[in-house]
Design an enzyme around this catalytic site. Structure first.
Site, PDB file in Angstrom:
ATOM      1  N   ILE A 222       0.898  -1.160   0.000  1.00  0.00           N
ATOM      2  CA  ILE A 222       0.000   0.000   0.000  1.00  0.00           C
ATOM      3  C   ILE A 222       0.935   1.209   0.000  1.00  0.00           C
ATOM      4  O   ILE A 222       1.986   1.193   0.648  1.00  0.00           O
ATOM      5  CB  ILE A 222      -0.906  -0.025   1.259  1.00  0.00           C
ATOM      6  CG1 ILE A 222      -2.055   0.983   1.165  1.00  0.00           C
ATOM      7  CG2 ILE A 222      -0.116   0.211   2.539  1.00  0.00           C
ATOM      8  CD1 ILE A 222      -3.118   0.780   2.263  1.00  0.00           C
ATOM      9  N   SER A 223       0.598   2.264  -0.742  1.00  0.00           N
ATOM     10  CA  SER A 223       1.513   3.408  -0.848  1.00  0.00           C
ATOM     11  C   SER A 223       1.624   4.152   0.489  1.00  0.00           C
ATOM     12  O   SER A 223       0.733   4.077   1.338  1.00  0.00           O
ATOM     13  CB  SER A 223       1.024   4.371  -1.926  1.00  0.00           C
ATOM     14  OG  SER A 223       0.992   3.721  -3.178  1.00  0.00           O
ATOM     15  N   ALA A 224       2.724   4.907   0.639  1.00  0.00           N
ATOM     16  CA  ALA A 224       2.913   5.749   1.822  1.00  0.00           C
ATOM     17  C   ALA A 224       1.925   6.918   1.769  1.00  0.00           C
ATOM     18  O   ALA A 224       1.624   7.425   0.680  1.00  0.00           O
ATOM     19  CB  ALA A 224       4.338   6.279   1.856  1.00  0.00           C
TER      20      ALA A 224
END
Ligand code: SAM
Length: 225
Positions: A59-61
């Protein structure tokens, strides 16, 4: 009242100047990342780093989602294509901006998001349904490097995996006055977040928004292993 860890993360992004627009800030607050994470990662959800979501993917930051949502200049009513649904979290934040619950349903836009890992597409769909975005986000299992011709053209296109070069089908599926964001570069290093703007006559302008580190885009126009 004591702020939640997620509210503190959003505060930091504001202080750093990464979050700026009221609609993007509101969307980040409305969709805490925790709800889209596997059970064993939830304790870390407010950390500003990518986190594993299984199947070798992440999952992206929070800062990356904030940067992309700001650069996309999202507005109510837009039709958006995301390539790389992952957990579904990023698409939910976009839905909050282009189809907010306080706007009439007739004015809502829609997010179409494509995921190439079938199990992740199923997890993303479950997350999107559970969190109440099922009428604003459509998740499709398939190769998003070819875009999503069934619903093209799009006002905005974002790719959340790094491509070796900009896939032509995605450019073709971007509307005039559209904006596309895509990380371009090698599998592990030296990717740049590229912003492509198409003007009303169809002419393209490319800008480099800086260095990033994404998982690779696979599929027909992705990296070959
Ligand atoms: N946006 C996601 C979220 O909110 O959780 C994070 C995306 S993750 C960094 C990148 C995703 O792109 C992975 O789930 C990966 O399987 C997917 N992906 C890679 N190549 C793809 C392709 N050709 N078509 C669709 N999805 C792809």
């Amino acid at each position: 009242m004591e702020k939640t860890d997620w509210e503190k993360t959003v505060d930091n992004l504001l202080r750093e100047g990464i979050l700026r627009s009221p609609s993007v800030i509101k969307a980040m607050l409305a969709v805490p990342r925790k709800r889209f994470l596997p059970e064993d990662q939830r304790a870390y959800s407010a950390m500003d780093t990518p986190l594993p979501i299984g199947f070798g993917q992440t999952i992206s930051a929070p800062h990356m989602v904030a940067i992309m949502n700001e650069a996309l200049r999202l507005e109510v009513g837009q039709k958006v294509l995301e390539v790389g649904a992952g957990s579904g979290w990023h698409s939910a934040t976009i839905a909050e901006i282009i189809a907010p619950k306080d706007a009439p349903r007739s004015e809502w836009g829609h997010v179409y998001t494509v995921e190439i890992v079938q199990s992740l597409a199923e997890i993303a769909r479950k997350n999107i349904m559970n969190e109440g975005y099922g009428d604003r986000v459509t998740i499709t299992y398939g190769d998003g490097s070819k875009g999503y011709p069934a619903k093209a053209p799009f006002d905005r296109v974002l790719v959340t995996a790094a491509a070796p070069r900009v896939p032509q089908p995605l450019v073709d599926q971007l509307k005039p006055e559209g904006i596309m964001l895509i990380p371009v570069g090698s599998v592990l290093l030296f990717q740049n977040l590229v912003k492509i703007t198409k003007d009303s006559s169809g002419a393209l302008k490319e800008e480099n928004l800086g260095g990033v580190a994404f998982v690779p885009l696979t599929g027909e126009h992705g990296h070959k292993f």
